[in-house]
Motif scaffolding. Sequence first.
Motif, PDB file in Angstrom:
ATOM      1  N   LEU A   1       9.052  64.213  17.292  1.00 51.57           N
ATOM      2  CA  LEU A   1       9.570  65.370  17.512  1.00 51.57           C
ATOM      3  C   LEU A   1       9.198  66.525  16.496  1.00 51.57           C
ATOM      4  O   LEU A   1       9.468  66.572  15.455  1.00 51.57           O
ATOM      5  CB  LEU A   1      11.058  65.422  17.459  1.00 51.57           C
ATOM      6  CG  LEU A   1      11.491  63.997  18.664  1.00 51.57           C
ATOM      7  CD1 LEU A   1      12.865  64.131  18.740  1.00 51.57           C
ATOM      8  CD2 LEU A   1      11.050  64.508  20.016  1.00 51.57           C
ATOM      9  N   LEU A   2       8.563  67.636  17.047  1.00 48.45           N
ATOM     10  CA  LEU A   2       8.087  68.458  15.819  1.00 48.45           C
ATOM     11  C   LEU A   2       9.244  69.630  15.569  1.00 48.45           C
ATOM     12  O   LEU A   2       8.991  70.236  14.489  1.00 48.45           O
ATOM     13  CB  LEU A   2       7.029  69.302  16.679  1.00 48.45           C
ATOM     14  CG  LEU A   2       5.935  68.528  17.043  1.00 48.45           C
ATOM     15  CD1 LEU A   2       4.698  69.338  17.959  1.00 48.45           C
ATOM     16  CD2 LEU A   2       5.038  67.815  15.972  1.00 48.45           C
ATOM     17  N   ASP A   3      10.212  69.620  16.299  1.00 49.52           N
ATOM     18  CA  ASP A   3      11.448  70.527  15.839  1.00 49.52           C
ATOM     19  C   ASP A   3      12.238  70.085  14.745  1.00 49.52           C
ATOM     20  O   ASP A   3      13.224  70.702  14.561  1.00 49.52           O
ATOM     21  CB  ASP A   3      11.976  71.045  16.955  1.00 49.52           C
ATOM     22  CG  ASP A   3      12.772  70.043  17.709  1.00 49.52           C
ATOM     23  OD1 ASP A   3      12.485  69.082  17.545  1.00 49.52           O
ATOM     24  OD2 ASP A   3      13.814  70.497  18.658  1.00 49.52           O
ATOM     25  N   VAL A   4      11.847  69.030  14.211  1.00 49.40           N
ATOM     26  CA  VAL A   4      12.724  68.223  13.279  1.00 49.40           C
ATOM     27  C   VAL A   4      12.355  68.817  11.838  1.00 49.40           C
ATOM     28  O   VAL A   4      11.265  68.599  11.686  1.00 49.40           O
ATOM     29  CB  VAL A   4      12.708  66.690  13.391  1.00 49.40           C
ATOM     30  CG1 VAL A   4      13.302  66.054  12.086  1.00 49.40           C
ATOM     31  CG2 VAL A   4      13.363  66.177  14.636  1.00 49.40           C
ATOM     32  N   PRO A   5      13.247  69.314  11.136  1.00 50.46           N
ATOM     33  CA  PRO A   5      12.775  69.735   9.820  1.00 50.46           C
ATOM     34  C   PRO A   5      12.238  68.516   8.821  1.00 50.46           C
ATOM     35  O   PRO A   5      12.739  67.521   8.864  1.00 50.46           O
ATOM     36  CB  PRO A   5      14.231  70.467   9.172  1.00 50.46           C
ATOM     37  CG  PRO A   5      15.312  70.555  10.385  1.00 50.46           C
ATOM     38  CD  PRO A   5      14.680  69.567  11.206  1.00 50.46           C
ATOM     39  N   GLY A   6      11.385  69.301   7.926  1.00 48.57           N
ATOM     40  CA  GLY A   6      10.764  68.287   7.047  1.00 48.57           C
ATOM     41  C   GLY A   6       9.348  67.635   7.568  1.00 48.57           C
ATOM     42  O   GLY A   6       8.753  68.061   8.384  1.00 48.57           O
ATOM     43  N   ASP A   7       8.759  67.108   6.346  1.00 45.70           N
ATOM     44  CA  ASP A   7       7.139  66.653   6.618  1.00 45.70           C
ATOM     45  C   ASP A   7       7.110  65.279   6.582  1.00 45.70           C
ATOM     46  O   ASP A   7       7.318  64.648   5.490  1.00 45.70           O
ATOM     47  CB  ASP A   7       6.579  67.493   5.403  1.00 45.70           C
ATOM     48  CG  ASP A   7       4.922  67.297   5.534  1.00 45.70           C
ATOM     49  OD1 ASP A   7       4.573  66.426   6.134  1.00 45.70           O
ATOM     50  OD2 ASP A   7       4.205  68.057   4.855  1.00 45.70           O
ATOM     51  N   ALA A   8       6.525  64.998   7.486  1.00 44.48           N
ATOM     52  CA  ALA A   8       6.361  63.343   7.804  1.00 44.48           C
ATOM     53  C   ALA A   8       5.358  62.723   6.783  1.00 44.48           C
ATOM     54  O   ALA A   8       5.336  61.633   5.991  1.00 44.48           O
ATOM     55  CB  ALA A   8       5.961  63.036   9.119  1.00 44.48           C
ATOM     56  N   THR A   9       4.494  63.641   6.450  1.00 41.87           N
ATOM     57  CA  THR A   9       3.422  63.306   5.359  1.00 41.87           C
ATOM     58  C   THR A   9       3.832  63.121   3.906  1.00 41.87           C
ATOM     59  O   THR A   9       3.429  62.350   2.979  1.00 41.87           O
ATOM     60  CB  THR A   9       2.213  64.159   5.430  1.00 41.87           C
ATOM     61  OG1 THR A   9       2.293  65.405   4.863  1.00 41.87           O
ATOM     62  CG2 THR A   9       1.590  63.986   6.687  1.00 41.87           C
ATOM     63  N   ARG A  10       5.028  63.652   3.633  1.00 38.25           N
ATOM     64  CA  ARG A  10       5.603  63.768   2.155  1.00 38.25           C
ATOM     65  C   ARG A  10       6.853  62.792   2.243  1.00 38.25           C
ATOM     66  O   ARG A  10       7.695  62.588   1.317  1.00 38.25           O
ATOM     67  CB  ARG A  10       5.860  65.039   1.948  1.00 38.25           C
ATOM     68  CG  ARG A  10       4.818  66.196   1.814  1.00 38.25           C
ATOM     69  CD  ARG A  10       5.214  67.378   1.326  1.00 38.25           C
ATOM     70  NE  ARG A  10       4.248  68.347   1.127  1.00 38.25           N
ATOM     71  CZ  ARG A  10       4.381  69.626   1.063  1.00 38.25           C
ATOM     72  NH1 ARG A  10       5.268  70.220   0.948  1.00 38.25           N
ATOM     73  NH2 ARG A  10       3.136  70.357   1.001  1.00 38.25           N
ATOM     74  N   GLY A  11       7.020  62.034   3.189  1.00 39.34           N
ATOM     75  CA  GLY A  11       8.143  61.197   3.380  1.00 39.34           C
ATOM     76  C   GLY A  11       9.608  61.692   3.618  1.00 39.34           C
ATOM     77  O   GLY A  11      10.420  61.107   3.480  1.00 39.34           O
ATOM     78  N   GLU A  12       9.373  62.915   3.937  1.00 42.08           N
ATOM     79  CA  GLU A  12      10.633  63.805   4.297  1.00 42.08           C
ATOM     80  C   GLU A  12      11.241  63.576   5.671  1.00 42.08           C
ATOM     81  O   GLU A  12      12.459  63.684   5.914  1.00 42.08           O
ATOM     82  CB  GLU A  12      10.609  65.134   3.928  1.00 42.08           C
ATOM     83  CG  GLU A  12       9.997  65.665   3.049  1.00 42.08           C
ATOM     84  CD  GLU A  12       9.444  67.199   3.016  1.00 42.08           C
ATOM     85  OE1 GLU A  12       9.531  67.833   3.838  1.00 42.08           O
ATOM     86  OE2 GLU A  12       9.331  67.814   1.804  1.00 42.08           O
ATOM     87  N   ILE A  13      10.510  62.778   6.592  1.00 44.62           N
ATOM     88  CA  ILE A  13      10.896  62.305   7.944  1.00 44.62           C
ATOM     89  C   ILE A  13      10.545  60.868   7.924  1.00 44.62           C
ATOM     90  O   ILE A  13       9.309  60.464   7.889  1.00 44.62           O
ATOM     91  CB  ILE A  13      10.263  63.098   8.995  1.00 44.62           C
ATOM     92  CG1 ILE A  13      10.660  64.715   8.778  1.00 44.62           C
ATOM     93  CG2 ILE A  13      10.750  62.728  10.411  1.00 44.62           C
ATOM     94  CD1 ILE A  13       9.812  65.520   9.897  1.00 44.62           C
ATOM     95  N   TRP A  14      11.457  60.004   8.362  1.00 46.37           N
ATOM     96  CA  TRP A  14      11.011  58.576   8.577  1.00 46.37           C
ATOM     97  C   TRP A  14      10.418  58.759  10.207  1.00 46.37           C
ATOM     98  O   TRP A  14      10.954  58.688  10.788  1.00 46.37           O
ATOM     99  CB  TRP A  14      12.147  57.765   8.482  1.00 46.37           C
ATOM    100  CG  TRP A  14      11.824  56.523   8.592  1.00 46.37           C
ATOM    101  CD1 TRP A  14      11.172  55.573   7.600  1.00 46.37           C
ATOM    102  CD2 TRP A  14      12.152  55.461   9.746  1.00 46.37           C
ATOM    103  NE1 TRP A  14      11.018  54.141   8.066  1.00 46.37           N
ATOM    104  CE2 TRP A  14      11.522  54.133   9.370  1.00 46.37           C
ATOM    105  CE3 TRP A  14      12.414  55.717  10.849  1.00 46.37           C
ATOM    106  CZ2 TRP A  14      11.503  53.046  10.364  1.00 46.37           C
ATOM    107  CZ3 TRP A  14      12.473  54.559  11.930  1.00 46.37           C
ATOM    108  CH2 TRP A  14      12.077  53.265  11.460  1.00 46.37           C
ATOM    109  N   HIS A  15       9.045  58.164   9.942  1.00 44.71           N
ATOM    110  CA  HIS A  15       8.164  58.085  11.160  1.00 44.71           C
ATOM    111  C   HIS A  15       7.390  56.996  11.126  1.00 44.71           C
ATOM    112  O   HIS A  15       6.837  56.670  10.298  1.00 44.71           O
ATOM    113  CB  HIS A  15       7.757  59.316  11.459  1.00 44.71           C
ATOM    114  CG  HIS A  15       6.717  59.255  12.497  1.00 44.71           C
ATOM    115  ND1 HIS A  15       7.111  59.559  13.923  1.00 44.71           N
ATOM    116  CD2 HIS A  15       5.525  59.253  12.827  1.00 44.71           C
ATOM    117  CE1 HIS A  15       6.151  59.708  14.749  1.00 44.71           C
ATOM    118  NE2 HIS A  15       5.105  59.608  14.168  1.00 44.71           N
TER     119      HIS A  15
END
Length: 83
Positions: free
Chosen positions: A69-83
């Motif tokens: 989901l692109l409207d979730v704040p954070g950056d998945a590449t920096r570990g800010e979003i668990w994806h």
Amino acid sequence: MGASDLPGISLKFMTGLQRLPNGNTIMTNWLGHNQFGQAPHIIEITPDKKVVWTFADHATMRTVSSIQLLDVPGDATRGEIWH
């Protein structure tokens, strides 16, 4: 999460997961191997396994294998979003 943990929803092969800031989880339900059209493509559940919503569009897609989901704040590449 087991195949019978969500009453009325058939879990097939869970392929994509994203944890949301509110603790809910979005998951994709891969419907290959002759499972096409037999379950929702995408499901959001709460930490206590209650279904928030599902998405299924069997007329235009056979299966979904991943989601972010692109409207979730954070950056998945920096570990800010668990994806």
